[in-house]
Write a protein that holds these residues in place. Structure first.
Motif, PDB file in Angstrom:
ATOM      1  N   GLY A 110      46.742  59.281  33.553  1.00  0.00           N
ATOM      2  CA  GLY A 110      47.127  58.306  34.574  1.00  0.00           C
ATOM      3  C   GLY A 110      46.002  57.899  35.512  1.00  0.00           C
ATOM      4  O   GLY A 110      46.215  57.108  36.421  1.00  0.00           O
ATOM      5  N   ALA A 111      44.786  58.414  35.286  1.00  0.00           N
ATOM      6  CA  ALA A 111      43.639  58.061  36.138  1.00  0.00           C
ATOM      7  C   ALA A 111      42.981  56.784  35.626  1.00  0.00           C
ATOM      8  O   ALA A 111      42.885  56.572  34.415  1.00  0.00           O
ATOM      9  CB  ALA A 111      42.626  59.199  36.144  1.00  0.00           C
ATOM     10  N   LYS A 112      42.530  55.929  36.547  1.00  0.00           N
ATOM     11  CA  LYS A 112      41.830  54.687  36.172  1.00  0.00           C
ATOM     12  C   LYS A 112      40.424  55.033  35.688  1.00  0.00           C
ATOM     13  O   LYS A 112      39.751  55.885  36.262  1.00  0.00           O
ATOM     14  CB  LYS A 112      41.714  53.746  37.375  1.00  0.00           C
ATOM     15  CG  LYS A 112      42.990  53.019  37.689  1.00  0.00           C
ATOM     16  CD  LYS A 112      43.125  51.805  36.819  1.00  0.00           C
ATOM     17  CE  LYS A 112      44.287  50.947  37.250  1.00  0.00           C
ATOM     18  NZ  LYS A 112      44.646  49.981  36.230  1.00  0.00           N
ATOM     19  N   LEU A 113      39.993  54.352  34.643  1.00  0.00           N
ATOM     20  CA  LEU A 113      38.657  54.584  34.096  1.00  0.00           C
ATOM     21  C   LEU A 113      38.009  53.248  33.781  1.00  0.00           C
ATOM     22  O   LEU A 113      38.632  52.381  33.164  1.00  0.00           O
ATOM     23  CB  LEU A 113      38.763  55.420  32.817  1.00  0.00           C
ATOM     24  CG  LEU A 113      37.417  55.899  32.301  1.00  0.00           C
ATOM     25  CD1 LEU A 113      37.129  57.273  32.870  1.00  0.00           C
ATOM     26  CD2 LEU A 113      37.425  55.958  30.811  1.00  0.00           C
ATOM     27  N   ARG A 114      36.765  53.099  34.197  1.00  0.00           N
ATOM     28  CA  ARG A 114      35.992  51.882  33.932  1.00  0.00           C
ATOM     29  C   ARG A 114      34.907  52.182  32.909  1.00  0.00           C
ATOM     30  O   ARG A 114      34.319  53.254  32.924  1.00  0.00           O
ATOM     31  CB  ARG A 114      35.288  51.410  35.203  1.00  0.00           C
ATOM     32  CG  ARG A 114      36.166  50.960  36.302  1.00  0.00           C
ATOM     33  CD  ARG A 114      35.310  50.636  37.553  1.00  0.00           C
ATOM     34  NE  ARG A 114      36.137  50.269  38.654  1.00  0.00           N
ATOM     35  CZ  ARG A 114      36.559  49.028  38.897  1.00  0.00           C
ATOM     36  NH1 ARG A 114      36.207  48.056  38.097  1.00  0.00           N
ATOM     37  NH2 ARG A 114      37.315  48.772  39.935  1.00  0.00           N
ATOM     38  N   LEU A 169      42.795  55.636  26.358  1.00  0.00           N
ATOM     39  CA  LEU A 169      43.166  54.662  27.381  1.00  0.00           C
ATOM     40  C   LEU A 169      44.356  53.822  26.946  1.00  0.00           C
ATOM     41  O   LEU A 169      44.491  53.474  25.774  1.00  0.00           O
ATOM     42  CB  LEU A 169      41.979  53.745  27.696  1.00  0.00           C
ATOM     43  CG  LEU A 169      40.754  54.424  28.298  1.00  0.00           C
ATOM     44  CD1 LEU A 169      39.637  53.416  28.502  1.00  0.00           C
ATOM     45  CD2 LEU A 169      41.094  55.118  29.609  1.00  0.00           C
ATOM     46  N   SER A 170      45.175  53.488  27.936  1.00  0.00           N
ATOM     47  CA  SER A 170      46.376  52.694  27.730  1.00  0.00           C
ATOM     48  C   SER A 170      46.099  51.228  28.053  1.00  0.00           C
ATOM     49  O   SER A 170      45.673  50.893  29.155  1.00  0.00           O
ATOM     50  CB  SER A 170      47.480  53.234  28.657  1.00  0.00           C
ATOM     51  OG  SER A 170      48.624  52.423  28.601  1.00  0.00           O
ATOM     52  N   PHE A 195      36.215  47.022  31.230  1.00  0.00           N
ATOM     53  CA  PHE A 195      37.636  47.350  31.323  1.00  0.00           C
ATOM     54  C   PHE A 195      37.852  48.356  32.432  1.00  0.00           C
ATOM     55  O   PHE A 195      36.929  49.049  32.866  1.00  0.00           O
ATOM     56  CB  PHE A 195      38.216  47.842  29.991  1.00  0.00           C
ATOM     57  CG  PHE A 195      37.500  49.005  29.357  1.00  0.00           C
ATOM     58  CD1 PHE A 195      37.634  50.303  29.841  1.00  0.00           C
ATOM     59  CD2 PHE A 195      36.708  48.804  28.241  1.00  0.00           C
ATOM     60  CE1 PHE A 195      36.987  51.361  29.228  1.00  0.00           C
ATOM     61  CE2 PHE A 195      36.054  49.862  27.618  1.00  0.00           C
ATOM     62  CZ  PHE A 195      36.201  51.149  28.118  1.00  0.00           C
ATOM     63  N   ASN A 196      39.093  48.407  32.914  1.00  0.00           N
ATOM     64  CA  ASN A 196      39.526  49.352  33.931  1.00  0.00           C
ATOM     65  C   ASN A 196      40.970  49.702  33.577  1.00  0.00           C
ATOM     66  O   ASN A 196      41.890  48.967  33.927  1.00  0.00           O
ATOM     67  CB  ASN A 196      39.412  48.724  35.319  1.00  0.00           C
ATOM     68  CG  ASN A 196      39.726  49.701  36.437  1.00  0.00           C
ATOM     69  OD1 ASN A 196      39.770  50.914  36.229  1.00  0.00           O
ATOM     70  ND2 ASN A 196      39.971  49.175  37.618  1.00  0.00           N
TER      71      ASN A 196
END
Length: 154
Positions: A21-25, A91-92, A14-15
């Motif tokens: 608001g930061a992207k996380l993988r 995470l959203s 997932f990403n």
């Protein structure tokens, strides 16, 4: 909808945006164990019980990462984190794409009304990105105890 990954399966990637608001993988945690838990809605009784119980054991799980995923927007997740001092990543997943990959988006019934939503579930992912434990339809109170037991088993 996919079936929930079982022990030994590769964890779906997932990403997603976190509460800031930061992207996380998921792949950014390679080499560490990760608890990924899915919950229906921030700041509701069951989700608060579950998240606060995980917060309370965070000091007992070594460098295991805790990640909560819900359909809520990052702003709502930030308020939830701040209100309860959770201190871990939320995470959203507003389009429930990740929830579908994990097999946790499905039909629910509440007061006789049928609707689609998150089926509360948790997954412990090992250092190599494989699911070591899968807990579909887990209760909020059982999440921390099952995590601690799984970590104690090695």
């Amino acid at each position: 909808m996919a079936d929930a990954p079982a022990a030994g399966d590769r964890a779906p990637a997932f990403n997603l945006n976190d509460q800031n608001g930061a992207k996380l993988r998921l792949s950014s945690f390679k080499g560490r164990k990760v608890l990924v838990y899915f919950y229906p809605k921030a700041d509701t009784p069951g989700c608060t019980t579950q998240s606060c119980a995980l917060r309370d054991i965070a000091g007992d799980i070594g460098d295991t990462v805790i990640i909560g995923i819900s359909p809520d927007q990052p702003e709502k997740l930030a308020k939830f984190d701040e209100k309860y001092g959770l201190g871990f990543t939320l995470l959203s997943d507003p389009d429930h794409e990740t929830a579908e990959k994990y097999g946790v988006w499905g039909e629910k019934v509440n007061y006789g009304k049928r609707y689609m939503g998150i089926i509360r579930s948790a997954f412990l992912i090992d250092e190599k990105g494989k699911v070591s434990h899968s807990w579909p339809k887990i209760s909020p109170k059982d999440t921390p105890t099952k995590l601690l037991k799984a970590l104690a088993e090695g």
